[in-house]
Design an enzyme around this catalytic site. Structure first.
Site, PDB file in Angstrom:
ATOM      1  N   MET A 204       3.105  -7.920   9.409  1.00 40.33           N
ATOM      2  CA  MET A 204       2.129  -9.013  10.135  1.00 40.33           C
ATOM      3  C   MET A 204       0.867  -9.517   9.240  1.00 40.33           C
ATOM      4  O   MET A 204      -0.077  -9.826   9.704  1.00 40.33           O
ATOM      5  CB  MET A 204       1.805  -9.117  11.455  1.00 40.33           C
ATOM      6  CG  MET A 204       3.332  -9.255  12.529  1.00 40.33           C
ATOM      7  SD  MET A 204       2.686  -9.587  14.213  1.00 40.33           S
ATOM      8  CE  MET A 204       1.836  -8.270  14.642  1.00 40.33           C
TER       9      MET A 204
ATOM     10  N   LEU B  95      -2.744  -5.747   5.702  1.00 44.49           N
ATOM     11  CA  LEU B  95      -1.963  -4.671   5.012  1.00 44.49           C
ATOM     12  C   LEU B  95      -2.844  -3.293   4.754  1.00 44.49           C
ATOM     13  O   LEU B  95      -3.883  -3.605   4.388  1.00 44.49           O
ATOM     14  CB  LEU B  95      -1.214  -5.115   3.871  1.00 44.49           C
ATOM     15  CG  LEU B  95      -0.496  -6.315   3.873  1.00 44.49           C
ATOM     16  CD1 LEU B  95       0.300  -6.612   2.435  1.00 44.49           C
ATOM     17  CD2 LEU B  95       0.751  -6.208   4.765  1.00 44.49           C
TER      18      LEU B  95
ATOM     19  N   GLY C  71      -0.289   2.089   5.112  1.00 44.96           N
ATOM     20  CA  GLY C  71       1.080   2.252   5.648  1.00 44.96           C
ATOM     21  C   GLY C  71       2.082   1.415   4.949  1.00 44.96           C
ATOM     22  O   GLY C  71       3.291   1.669   4.863  1.00 44.96           O
ATOM     23  N   HIS C  72       1.751   0.056   5.127  1.00 43.05           N
ATOM     24  CA  HIS C  72       2.477  -1.009   4.712  1.00 43.05           C
ATOM     25  C   HIS C  72       2.919  -0.774   3.100  1.00 43.05           C
ATOM     26  O   HIS C  72       3.911  -0.940   2.859  1.00 43.05           O
ATOM     27  CB  HIS C  72       1.664  -2.262   4.635  1.00 43.05           C
ATOM     28  CG  HIS C  72       1.543  -2.961   6.150  1.00 43.05           C
ATOM     29  ND1 HIS C  72       0.144  -2.872   6.459  1.00 43.05           N
ATOM     30  CD2 HIS C  72       2.409  -3.156   7.136  1.00 43.05           C
ATOM     31  CE1 HIS C  72       0.288  -3.423   7.717  1.00 43.05           C
ATOM     32  NE2 HIS C  72       1.582  -3.572   8.106  1.00 43.05           N
TER      33      HIS C  72
HETATM   34  O1  PAF Z   1       5.741  -4.164  12.880  1.00 44.29           O
HETATM   35  C1  PAF Z   1       5.394  -5.528  12.766  1.00 44.29           C
HETATM   36  O2  PAF Z   1       4.269  -5.676  12.164  1.00 44.29           O
HETATM   37  C2  PAF Z   1       5.961  -6.584  13.418  1.00 44.29           C
HETATM   38  O3  PAF Z   1       6.347  -6.343  14.657  1.00 44.29           O
HETATM   39  C3  PAF Z   1       7.300  -7.354  12.922  1.00 44.29           C
HETATM   40  C4  PAF Z   1       8.469  -6.160  12.428  1.00 44.29           C
HETATM   41  C5  PAF Z   1       6.832  -7.770  11.383  1.00 44.29           C
HETATM   42  C6  PAF Z   1       8.048  -8.332  13.490  1.00 44.29           C
HETATM   43  O4  PAF Z   1       6.804  -9.385  13.463  1.00 44.29           O
END
Ligand code: PAF
Length: 286
Positions: free
Chosen positions: A30, A33, A36-37
């Site tokens: 979402m 960032l 972790g991302h």
């Molecule tokens: O974990 C997240 O950021 C959200 O729940 C996801 C998996 C991108 C779904 O919108």
């Protein structure tokens, strides 16, 4: 890095990659960032030849009183981070691209049982919103693998279950939680914390560590341990939602016969709803 904001733009790149036999990994996010991302993207790069990252703040997974409107949207900074990390494509669609017929009456993916408990009990409809958008992103991107952080452990199991039940042709990979030096799990919602709350926030992780130590030492009254853990969080200024000792494979309540455990907690601290979890395998020696 390619930026795709429409399904058509996404499809154009995917067609070329499929024709070239590329192995595609999807990292759904979402946005806003953090490290972790980027760890998810790094893992994806190790496993696939092309990495697609999606950034979509999914309205379907937010309750009416939740932070959909205020959720941090930092697309330009995210784009720069992904570019520097070497992601191949950023899919950042507006809401109309994902829900062209609107959200009302949209088909929903319901994953029973596991969605109704823990975070699902306090956030009705949340996991249905997550499962719906992840299913849709998987159908749009058609990756061979998709990666999710273990910080959202319940979400990871909901997605695994959905993929198994619907026979979706994708491998789901869980990636361990990335933490700050003081133990706080990285989360976009940490930015809601005041300076004082930020100092208190690692208590959530420390409480889980305390619980793990108790279990390793042989404490057998799980309900009492959970109560004590909640009391510790309350004393530290949190409003605990739950602290729970579960079976790691399906999140059913654990009993003394279970050895592979997941300790999960959720608590409000100021404006932030924080969640965290720890895996624990009890061996004969522990
Ligand atoms: O974990 C997240 O950021 C959200 O729940 C996801 C998996 C991108 C779904 O919108």
């Amino acid at each position: 890095m390619i930026l795709a904001e429409t399904r058509g733009q996404l499809e154009a790149s995917l067609e070329d990659w499929s024709a070239a036999g590329e192995r595609i990994a999807l990292v759904p996010t979402m946005g806003n960032l953090h490290e972790g991302h980027l760890r998810l993207v790094g893992e994806a790069q190790a496993l696939a030849s092309r990495v697609v990252v999606s950034i979509f703040v999914n309205p379907l997974q937010f309750g009416p009183q939740e932070d959909f409107a205020s959720y941090p949207r930092t697309l330009q900074a995210d784009r720069e981070l992904l570019q520097a990390q070497g992601a191949d494509l950023l899919f950042a669609p507006p809401v109309e691209q994902v829900y062209p017929q609107g959200q009302q009456g949209h088909t929903q993916v319901e994953v029973p049982d596991i969605s109704a408990q823990l975070c699902g009990a306090s956030r009705p409809g949340h996991f249905s919103g997550v499962a719906t958008v992840v299913c849709k992103l998987l159908n749009l991107v058609r990756p061979q693998l998709a990666l999710f952080g273990e910080k959202d452990y319940q979400q990871l199991l909901v997605i695994r279950r959905m993929v198994a039940d619907l026979a979706l042709p994708v491998q789901i990979i869980g990636v361990p939680t990335v933490r700050e030096a003081d133990g706080l799990a990285l989360s976009s919602r940490n930015r809601y914390l005041s300076t004082e709350q930020r100092q208190q926030a690692p208590r959530l992780y420390r409480t889980l560590c305390w619980l793990a130590e108790g279990l390793k030492a042989g404490a057998g009254d799980f309900a009492l341990l959970e109560q004590e853990a909640c009391a510790r969080l309350s004393q530290a200024g949190f409003q605990p939602d739950y602290v729970s000792i579960r079976r790691s494979q399906d999140l059913a309540p654990a009993g003394p016969q279970d050895h592979s455990l997941r300790l999960l907690a959720a608590a409000q601290l100021g404006q932030a709803r924080l969640i965290d979890n720890l895996g624990l395998v009890l061996t004969a020696e522990s």
